[in-house]
Write a protein that holds these residues in place. Structure first.
Motif, mmCIF file in Angstrom:
data_model
loop_
_atom_site.group_PDB
_atom_site.id
_atom_site.type_symbol
_atom_site.label_atom_id
_atom_site.label_comp_id
_atom_site.label_asym_id
_atom_site.label_seq_id
_atom_site.Cartn_x
_atom_site.Cartn_y
_atom_site.Cartn_z
ATOM 1 N N LEU A 1 2.663 -9.466 50.084
ATOM 2 C CA LEU A 1 4.033 -9.926 49.814
ATOM 3 C C LEU A 1 4.048 -10.817 48.572
ATOM 4 O O LEU A 1 4.902 -10.663 47.692
ATOM 5 C CB LEU A 1 4.570 -10.699 51.034
ATOM 6 C CG LEU A 1 5.908 -11.418 50.833
ATOM 7 C CD1 LEU A 1 7.036 -10.429 50.570
ATOM 8 C CD2 LEU A 1 6.252 -12.302 52.044
ATOM 9 N N GLY A 2 3.099 -11.735 48.502
ATOM 10 C CA GLY A 2 3.022 -12.647 47.362
ATOM 11 C C GLY A 2 2.848 -11.897 46.049
ATOM 12 O O GLY A 2 3.518 -12.192 45.053
ATOM 13 N N ARG A 3 1.976 -10.904 46.068
ATOM 14 C CA ARG A 3 1.724 -10.143 44.832
ATOM 15 C C ARG A 3 2.966 -9.363 44.410
ATOM 16 O O ARG A 3 3.283 -9.257 43.235
ATOM 17 C CB ARG A 3 0.518 -9.203 45.022
ATOM 18 C CG ARG A 3 -0.809 -9.957 45.015
ATOM 19 C CD ARG A 3 -1.992 -9.005 44.929
ATOM 20 N NE ARG A 3 -2.139 -8.184 46.132
ATOM 21 C CZ ARG A 3 -2.796 -8.574 47.217
ATOM 22 N NH1 ARG A 3 -3.376 -9.757 47.273
ATOM 23 N NH2 ARG A 3 -2.885 -7.781 48.270
ATOM 24 N N LYS A 4 3.692 -8.850 45.405
ATOM 25 C CA LYS A 4 4.904 -8.079 45.086
ATOM 26 C C LYS A 4 6.030 -8.985 44.599
ATOM 27 O O LYS A 4 6.860 -8.591 43.785
ATOM 28 C CB LYS A 4 5.386 -7.307 46.322
ATOM 29 C CG LYS A 4 4.552 -6.081 46.621
ATOM 30 C CD LYS A 4 5.135 -5.343 47.804
ATOM 31 C CE LYS A 4 4.343 -4.086 48.131
ATOM 32 N NZ LYS A 4 4.561 -3.638 49.503
ATOM 33 N N MET B 1 9.916 -13.921 41.132
ATOM 34 C CA MET B 1 10.082 -15.368 41.286
ATOM 35 C C MET B 1 9.858 -16.089 39.961
ATOM 36 O O MET B 1 10.561 -17.037 39.637
ATOM 37 C CB MET B 1 9.120 -15.896 42.351
ATOM 38 C CG MET B 1 9.470 -15.393 43.732
ATOM 39 S SD MET B 1 8.285 -15.869 44.963
ATOM 40 C CE MET B 1 8.690 -17.596 45.186
ATOM 41 N N GLU B 2 8.877 -15.617 39.212
ATOM 42 C CA GLU B 2 8.559 -16.323 37.963
ATOM 43 C C GLU B 2 9.688 -16.275 36.949
ATOM 44 O O GLU B 2 9.817 -17.152 36.123
ATOM 45 C CB GLU B 2 7.264 -15.765 37.358
ATOM 46 C CG GLU B 2 6.073 -16.346 38.072
ATOM 47 C CD GLU B 2 4.742 -15.816 37.590
ATOM 48 O OE1 GLU B 2 3.721 -16.327 38.062
ATOM 49 O OE2 GLU B 2 4.730 -14.881 36.756
ATOM 50 N N CYS B 3 10.501 -15.212 37.012
ATOM 51 C CA CYS B 3 11.575 -15.151 36.007
ATOM 52 C C CYS B 3 12.920 -15.581 36.595
ATOM 53 O O CYS B 3 13.944 -15.507 35.922
ATOM 54 C CB CYS B 3 11.641 -13.768 35.359
ATOM 55 S SG CYS B 3 12.200 -12.508 36.477
ATOM 56 N N GLY B 4 12.938 -16.015 37.853
ATOM 57 C CA GLY B 4 14.182 -16.530 38.437
ATOM 58 C C GLY B 4 15.048 -15.451 39.060
ATOM 59 O O GLY B 4 16.189 -15.709 39.431
ATOM 60 N N ALA B 5 14.496 -14.227 39.170
ATOM 61 C CA ALA B 5 15.261 -13.135 39.793
ATOM 62 C C ALA B 5 15.087 -13.195 41.310
ATOM 63 O O ALA B 5 14.189 -13.873 41.810
ATOM 64 C CB ALA B 5 14.750 -11.791 39.283
#
Ligand code: AMP
Length: 221
Positions: free
Chosen positions: A50-53, A58-62
């Motif tokens: 889940l974290g990898r997906k 998350m990093e780009c705020g989407a």
């Protein structure tokens, strides 16, 4: 909190203080605080599938795709500690997520209450850029409004405080944009179900908390 189980949704833009308020309300009402953002950050830290997906979104705020979050929420809500009720923070964030939640709780004697914490964009940006979080216990500080007493360490557990990777100016702007576009329509969704109450989040933490508790009491006693 009588008459069945309470599904309390604390809805608000990033920086509105939903995390802080949800944690305080969970303690006061003795029901669990469920934050999908915390669940996803934990999955990232543990490098799970889940974290990898979820990472790139998350990093780009989407927003992470609905189906990725849904499985975690479904699993969490059947746990025993949710029997009397629970507080959702950061979920639902889209209309399909709200529908999914409703279908999960169908026939379970659950009452929905959505408390909308409203704060203007300027205040949100200021708050997010000075936010510090404890990676160990989740407590949230603000360098200007609510600084940690022990410098860079958590007042509760002593761990070193961190700034979230998505609290940079560029990502903050995207998260606010996503909130207004995808999440704000939930206000109407819950209004139509007579389950929405708005409170002013641009006040000291304790005052906002008192308003939230007042709303819950007014709606559930
Ligand atoms: P938060 O801590 O609630 O601000 O969430 C941090 C990030 O996790 C968000 O910007 C999204 O990328 C992701 N996220 C958290 N909750 C959800 C959700 N319900 N649906 C989709 N993405 C989510």
């Amino acid at each position: 909190m009588e008459n069945g189980r309470l599904a309390l949704i604390i809805l608000g833009p990033p920086g509105a203080g939903t995390g802080t308020q949800a944690r305080m309300a969970a303690e006061a009402l003795n029901i669990p605080h469920i934050s999908t953002g915390d669940m996803l950050r934990e999955a990232l830290r543990n490098d799970t599938e889940l974290g990898r997906k979820a990472k790139a979104f998350m990093e780009c705020g989407a927003l992470v795709p609905d189906e990725l979050v849904e499985a975690s929420v479904a699993e969490r809500l059947v746990q025993e500690d949710c029997g009397r009720g629970f507080i959702l923070d950061g979920y639902p964030r889209t209309i399909p997520q709200a529908r999914f939640l409703e279908s999960l709780l169908e026939n379970s004697d659950t009452r929905f209450l959505c408390v909308g914490v409203s704060v203007g964009n300027d205040v949100l940006i200021q708050r997010l850029s000075s936010r510090w979080t404890c990676p160990a216990c989740g407590k949230i500080f603000n360098a200007a409004l609510n600084p940690a007493k022990a410098g860079g360490r958590c007042d509760e557990c002593g761990a070193n405080l961190m700034q979230r990777k998505d609290d940079t100016a560029e990502v903050i702007a995207e998260r606010l944009h996503v909130y207004h576009k995808a999440t704000e329509p939930l206000i109407l969704y819950y209004q139509e179900r007579d389950s929405f109450v708005e409170i002013n989040g641009d006040k000291p933490v304790e005052e906002v908390f008192d308003s939230i508790i007042g709303v819950i009491k007014g709606r559930t006693d």
